[in-house]
Write an enzyme that holds these catalytic residues in place. Structure first.
Site, mmCIF file in Angstrom:
data_model
loop_
_atom_site.group_PDB
_atom_site.id
_atom_site.type_symbol
_atom_site.label_atom_id
_atom_site.label_comp_id
_atom_site.label_asym_id
_atom_site.label_seq_id
_atom_site.Cartn_x
_atom_site.Cartn_y
_atom_site.Cartn_z
ATOM 1 N N ASP A 1 0.823 -1.207 0.000
ATOM 2 C CA ASP A 1 0.000 0.000 0.000
ATOM 3 C C ASP A 1 0.860 1.261 0.000
ATOM 4 O O ASP A 1 1.847 1.362 0.724
ATOM 5 C CB ASP A 1 -0.883 -0.018 1.258
ATOM 6 C CG ASP A 1 -1.789 1.175 1.335
ATOM 7 O OD1 ASP A 1 -2.679 1.280 0.484
ATOM 8 O OD2 ASP A 1 -1.606 2.010 2.251
ATOM 9 N N GLU B 1 1.083 -0.799 -5.052
ATOM 10 C CA GLU B 1 0.018 0.174 -5.215
ATOM 11 C C GLU B 1 0.700 1.522 -5.406
ATOM 12 O O GLU B 1 1.091 2.174 -4.442
ATOM 13 C CB GLU B 1 -0.916 0.211 -4.005
ATOM 14 C CG GLU B 1 -2.181 0.983 -4.299
ATOM 15 C CD GLU B 1 -2.381 2.252 -3.492
ATOM 16 O OE1 GLU B 1 -3.286 3.022 -3.845
ATOM 17 O OE2 GLU B 1 -1.647 2.500 -2.516
#
Ligand code: GLC
Length: 628
Positions: A269, A311
């Protein structure tokens, strides 16, 4: 081996005693692990101890890996493209919204199997601070599952069931920040802290705001630390200080823990934000790639079956390096989100024109060998209209006006818009905004007043998915899109969510609607059936393998997108009409590339092919799928 590397290597050898496979991997990836860490931390006194701890964590993970996972390690080492084949189909969902708990997900596996899923991304599931927690992206314990969803044992049990069912499990790992309540956040050495505003102010001169509306600025005052803390996202998400080697090792231990539970893919992330540098936007710094290479090497030594997905929602030139370029080639992430394709699909759908999509995709850098895209239509986040002036200028458009048009269109505030979405993080100074809304609501299903409009909306959804499925890479279905779930307004009643309209496109699974999926007279039946046809077509199209070449094609008609793929003598040409009216494409476009128009071309879309003299005529939002 260089002398100083050899010394480190020999000192580390004690960790590998007795395990041949591990020893081979250790030797193979040793410098890939050591070099970036030496670049980042070589001069830091804390490094020697941190390095020992890291080696110990790697060795323990490998030693404790059960036989089943060791076999998987071996299998994936010899088939590194396991995520990139034409068979791969992903599904993304929240545990609680889909099935309540991890055990609930296990019970729902037949549904996923029936759809054809081979990869399941479960949204953040590690223990998070109480709400607000940004949908779980504010973790308090990387070694525990969020108690309301289950335990680490439940996660391991689910991973094992998934393996049996031929599905890989992807889990989020929040690398950039922890919850303010995390034990690491008690230690100022783990955080980026500032005694006064001088440095934060200097940084903020070049820092963009991620949530300008709800969390302006990138620093928050902490009474506890009597300092300003770096908080890129919300004030309760505290950025970690990766200049500290102990931070690196703590996060590596968290990763290895998830590998031990049997997780197959880690979604890294907010990867671009890990390293800060004054005078920059503090994203995509070279050190981020050193960190990712080191994490990857640690994982490859300990548990090579585990893949990384980045990401990184950034511009193409900054994005491709996450897949490993230059000195990092083959050493970083296996997968990255093709955010550019996603944005262009929605842009083409709103404008009914494909020039911007064709020319921008033609200018995309190619994917380095061995890595691949995740292609997707919607996800849990907003759509940021990342259309640059250079992209727009290629087709004579104005980027700013086009971005404004898209935000208006998808908020349902442009004449003729079929969309029912909302603006996200609107900037009143520029009139720009990102967009929220489910695929179905953005594509016009929610606003459809009659059967014809409903039919067009279904075709739009399937058209976007058709391009995502044909592009090459791992396509993701976002939970509910297979049934056409609408925006969910219930978040407005929850004070911890009400200010974040991304919750509107995170509905709960509607199992009653799912019951209708086999009835072709229902919306659910048509979407489910359409996606099933796409999955079947993809499976029988070897040209889709990610290592093939992808080429957007000018079709001579600004409403019809063309995409060709070729791989080892196998070829695919997909044509998609992005307008609500029938559109012709000259048969020459097909013939030049050696494709014949046959009835099979319309089979994936489920509508007959209509030749007219020297043209093939595509019905509104129809897509054709030609193999060669
Ligand atoms: C990622 C997530 C997003 C979250 C942010 C902060 O971008 O996709 O939902 O808000 O990271 O963790």
């Amino acid at each position: 081996m260089r002398a100083e590397v050899r010394a480190d290597y020999e000192a580390a050898l004690e960790w590998v005693a007795g395990d041949d496979a591990f020893a081979v991997r250790f030797e193979r990836f040793f410098t890939e692990l050591r070099d970036p860490l030496h670049t980042l931390y070589g001069d830091d006194d804390r490094f020697a101890l941190a390095w020992d701890r890291l080696l110990q964590a790697i060795a323990t993970t490998a030693a404790e890996r059960p036989r089943e996972l060791r076999m998987l390690d071996h299998e994936r080492e010899v088939t590194p493209d396991w995520l990139q084949r034409e068979q791969a189909v992903g599904y993304v969902t929240y545990v609680d919204k889909f099935a309540g708990t991890l055990s609930g997900v296990r019970e729902r596996l037949p549904y996923l199997r029936e759809l054809g899923v081979t990869y399941l991304h479960l949204m953040p599931l590690l223990a998070a601070r109480p709400a607000p927690n940004d949908g779980g992206y504010a973790v308090v314990d990387y070694g525990a599952v969020e108690p309301s969803m289950g335990t680490m044992d439940d996660l391991a049990a689910l991973a094992s069931d998934l393996r049996e069912a031929g599905m890989a499990l992807c889990v989020d790992l929040v690398l950039n920040h922890v919850a303010a309540e995390h034990p690491w956040a008690r230690d100022p050495a783990f955080l980026c802290t500032f005694a006064d505003r001088a440095e934060p102010d200097a940084f903020e001169r070049t820092l963009p705001d991620v949530f300008p509306d709800t969390a302006p600025g990138s620093f928050s005052w902490s009474e506890e630390h009597r300092s300003w803390i770096w908080t890129t996202f919300n004030t309760y998400q505290w950025d970690l200080d990766y200049t500290n080697p102990d931070v690196f090792v703590a996060m590596a231990e968290a990763m290895l823990g998830l590998a031990r539970a049997g997780v197959d893919v880690l979604r890294l992330d907010a990867a671009p934000f890990l390293w800060k540098r004054l005078g920059t936007n503090c994203q995509n710094q070279p050190e981020v790639h050193e960190l990712l290479q080191a994490f990857r090497a640690a994982m490859r030594i300990a548990a090579p079956a585990v893949a990384f997905k980045a990401e990184a929602i950034v511009a193409p030139k900054d994005l491709v390096p996450y897949l490993g370029t230059g000195k990092h080639e083959g050493k970083e992430c296996d997968l990255a989100y093709h955010n550019v394709l996603m944005v262009l699909l929605w842009s083409a759908l709103a404008s009914g024109r494909v020039g911007l999509m064709t020319s921008t995709l033609l200018a995309m850098p190619t994917v380095p060998p061995g890595a691949g895209w995740l292609t997707y239509v919607r996800c849990h986040d907003d759509i940021g209209w990342a259309i640059t002036p250079e992209d727009a200028a290629r087709v004579g458009e104005d980027a700013y006006l086009h971005r404004r048009f898209l935000a208006d269109w998808y908020a349902g505030e442009f004449p003729g818009s079929f969309a029912r979405g909302a603006r996200f993080q609107a900037d009143p100074r520029t009139g720009e905004a990102r967009s929220s809304g489910t695929c179905a609501s953005l594509a016009g299903l929610e606003s459809a007043p009659d059967e014809l409009a409903t039919e067009l909306a279904i075709r739009r959804i399937l058209l976007l998915y058709a391009i995502a499925f044909a592009h090459g890479g791992l396509p993701l279905i976002y939970m509910g899109d297979e049934l056409g779930l609408f925006n969910d307004a219930s978040y407005l009643e929850d004070p911890d969510k009400a200010d974040d309209n991304r919750w509107m496109h995170r509905p709960a699974m509607d199992w009653e609607a799912a019951e209708r999926r086999h009835d072709p007279d229902t919306v659910e039946g048509q979407l489910w059936g359409g996606l099933r046809r796409l999955i079947t077509a993809r499976r029988s199209t070897p040209a889709i393998h990610v290592q093939g070449a992808v080429e957007p094609v000018w079709t001579g008609n600004d409403h019809v997108f063309g995409l060709s793929r070729a791989q080892a003598g196998e070829r695919l040409l997909v044509l998609g009409n992005f307008s609500p009216t029938p559109q012709p494409v000259g048969l020459g476009v097909l013939q030049e590339r050696g494709f014949e128009l046959t009835a099979a071309a319309g089979a994936v879309d489920g509508r007959p092919v209509e030749p007219y003299h020297d043209f093939v005529v595509l019905a509104p939002y129809q897509h054709l799928w030609l193999s060669g």
